[in-house]
Design a protein around this motif. Structure first.
Motif, mmCIF file in Angstrom:
data_model
loop_
_atom_site.group_PDB
_atom_site.id
_atom_site.type_symbol
_atom_site.label_atom_id
_atom_site.label_comp_id
_atom_site.label_asym_id
_atom_site.label_seq_id
_atom_site.Cartn_x
_atom_site.Cartn_y
_atom_site.Cartn_z
ATOM 1 N N TYR A 172 1.333 7.257 9.099
ATOM 2 C CA TYR A 172 2.504 7.552 9.930
ATOM 3 C C TYR A 172 2.880 9.021 9.841
ATOM 4 N N ASP A 173 2.792 9.701 10.980
ATOM 5 C CA ASP A 173 3.296 11.060 11.130
ATOM 6 C C ASP A 173 4.325 11.046 12.251
ATOM 7 N N HIS A 174 5.401 11.786 12.064
ATOM 8 C CA HIS A 174 6.434 11.887 13.100
ATOM 9 C C HIS A 174 7.020 13.291 13.008
ATOM 10 N N GLY A 181 2.018 12.487 6.743
ATOM 11 C CA GLY A 181 1.186 11.906 5.699
ATOM 12 C C GLY A 181 1.763 10.684 5.012
ATOM 13 N N GLN A 182 2.621 9.953 5.674
ATOM 14 C CA GLN A 182 3.231 8.756 5.084
ATOM 15 C C GLN A 182 2.423 7.509 5.467
ATOM 16 N N VAL A 183 2.367 6.553 4.554
ATOM 17 C CA VAL A 183 1.828 5.232 4.883
ATOM 18 C C VAL A 183 3.026 4.315 5.085
ATOM 19 N N LEU A 184 3.138 3.764 6.299
ATOM 20 C CA LEU A 184 4.285 2.930 6.648
ATOM 21 C C LEU A 184 3.877 1.465 6.599
ATOM 22 N N MET A 185 4.570 0.698 5.755
ATOM 23 C CA MET A 185 4.311 -0.726 5.635
ATOM 24 C C MET A 185 5.637 -1.450 5.458
ATOM 25 N N PRO A 186 6.052 -2.253 6.427
ATOM 26 C CA PRO A 186 7.327 -2.966 6.289
ATOM 27 C C PRO A 186 7.277 -4.024 5.197
ATOM 28 N N LYS A 187 8.456 -4.304 4.635
ATOM 29 C CA LYS A 187 8.608 -5.369 3.661
ATOM 30 C C LYS A 187 9.512 -6.449 4.247
ATOM 31 N N VAL A 188 9.552 -7.600 3.603
ATOM 32 C CA VAL A 188 10.437 -8.673 4.043
ATOM 33 C C VAL A 188 11.869 -8.137 4.087
ATOM 34 N N GLY A 189 12.555 -8.379 5.214
ATOM 35 C CA GLY A 189 13.915 -7.878 5.369
ATOM 36 C C GLY A 189 13.979 -6.419 5.772
ATOM 37 N N PHE A 190 12.906 -5.908 6.402
ATOM 38 C CA PHE A 190 12.845 -4.493 6.775
ATOM 39 C C PHE A 190 14.019 -4.085 7.665
ATOM 40 N N LYS A 191 14.350 -2.796 7.581
ATOM 41 C CA LYS A 191 15.445 -2.220 8.354
ATOM 42 C C LYS A 191 14.890 -1.194 9.328
ATOM 43 N N ARG A 192 15.772 -0.647 10.154
ATOM 44 C CA ARG A 192 15.360 0.395 11.088
ATOM 45 C C ARG A 192 14.711 1.553 10.330
ATOM 46 N N GLY A 193 13.635 2.079 10.908
ATOM 47 C CA GLY A 193 12.922 3.171 10.275
ATOM 48 C C GLY A 193 11.854 2.719 9.303
ATOM 49 N N GLU A 194 11.794 1.412 9.033
ATOM 50 C CA GLU A 194 10.829 0.890 8.075
ATOM 51 C C GLU A 194 9.694 0.122 8.742
ATOM 52 N N PHE A 221 11.958 -2.207 16.736
ATOM 53 C CA PHE A 221 12.585 -2.842 15.579
ATOM 54 C C PHE A 221 13.288 -4.133 15.992
ATOM 55 N N ASP A 222 14.042 -4.081 17.084
ATOM 56 C CA ASP A 222 14.801 -5.256 17.517
ATOM 57 C C ASP A 222 13.889 -6.452 17.759
ATOM 58 N N LEU A 223 12.770 -6.214 18.446
ATOM 59 C CA LEU A 223 11.837 -7.304 18.737
ATOM 60 C C LEU A 223 11.208 -7.851 17.462
ATOM 61 N N LEU A 224 10.698 -6.968 16.611
ATOM 62 C CA LEU A 224 9.994 -7.414 15.414
ATOM 63 C C LEU A 224 10.945 -8.034 14.397
ATOM 64 N N HIS A 225 12.156 -7.493 14.302
ATOM 65 C CA HIS A 225 13.139 -8.059 13.378
ATOM 66 C C HIS A 225 13.538 -9.465 13.818
ATOM 67 N N GLN A 226 13.769 -9.632 15.127
ATOM 68 C CA GLN A 226 14.114 -10.958 15.629
ATOM 69 C C GLN A 226 12.954 -11.927 15.425
#
Length: 245
Positions: A172-174, A181-194, A221-226
């Motif tokens: 993940y680069d932004h 150089g970040q590795v982005l991997m959501p966890k259970v209960g992820f929040k915006r930006g994660e 985020f809204d779609l994946l969180h729901q």
């Protein structure tokens, strides 16, 4: 009742005031609603259409970024998992994209266009959902790429049939947010930006159940969180499957 009517009137007056002042965001929101609401009624009928088992539909919204789009296309073409289709939906039609579509020799790739809306590509993603034939969906922006084993790794996460959503890590680069150089991997209960849309593969039926993409900048985020809150999800800690650039 009177107070409710006054509140609605004040809201309408604010919207009209923004329109008269040329408020670009309000115009984009209205264009999105105008084209997207009828589409959502049609998307609901997808539940009656049986998807092709095991087929992955990669959905790419685009807005005239031909060079990066070609790189995204090349990353789909090199997938080790061959049972895919690629739906590309343009926000408006550009001569360069028309030429690219005309020269397309890949039968698994289809091109569509919408009127210019310029609202984060969310309506174009919903058009992609409506056109999808696959059992699974992956959202690949026109400036991102998938690594060759991406689709194979993600679809393996559905083995056993006990989940409807799979998350994998991505590089993940932004630049806009100063992230490199970040590795982005959501966890259970992820929040915006994660989480990013590239992290996920989702069953088409679940995306339809969640009514696709909304008009927010945070619609991914809204779609994946729901989706993760109403259906079982699997989090695969494997090698990164793509690059958000």
């Amino acid at each position: 009742m009177l107070s409710h009517a006054i509140i609605k009137f004040q809201r309408l007056r604010r919207i009209l005031g923004r329109l008269l002042a040329g408020h670009a965001e309000t115009w984009r929101h209205l264009r999105f609603e105008f084209y997207n609401r009828p589409l959502l009624f049609r998307v609901c009928y997808l539940q009656r259409r049986t998807p092709v088992p095991g087929l992955i539909t990669v959905i790419t919204p685009t807005c005239g970024r031909l060079q990066t789009l070609q790189e995204a296309i090349a990353s789909v073409d090199t997938q080790s998992y061959s049972h895919w289709e690629h739906v590309i939906v343009s926000d408006g039609m550009y001569p360069s994209l028309r030429q690219l579509a005309a020269s397309n020799q890949e039968s698994r790739r289809r091109f569509f266009s919408t009127p210019p809306i310029r609202h984060y590509g969310n309506h174009q993603r919903n058009v992609g959902i409506f056109q999808a034939r696959g059992e699974y969906l992956v959202f690949l922006d026109d400036d991102n790429v998938l690594y060759p084993e991406a689709l194979a790794a993600m679809v393996d996460g559905f083995a056993g049939g006990d989940c409807d959503l799979v998350f994998c890590p991505i590089d993940y680069d932004h630049a806009k947010h100063g992230v490199h150089g970040q590795v982005l991997m959501p966890k259970v209960g992820f929040k915006r930006g994660e989480v990013d849309s590239l992290n996920a593969m989702i069953r088409r039926s679940l995306a339809v159940q969640c009514r696709g993409w909304g008009d927010s900048y945070f619609a991914d985020f809204d779609l994946l969180h729901q989706a993760a809150s109403v259906a079982p999800a699997r989090y695969l800690h494997c090698s990164p499957i793509g690059h958000h650039r």
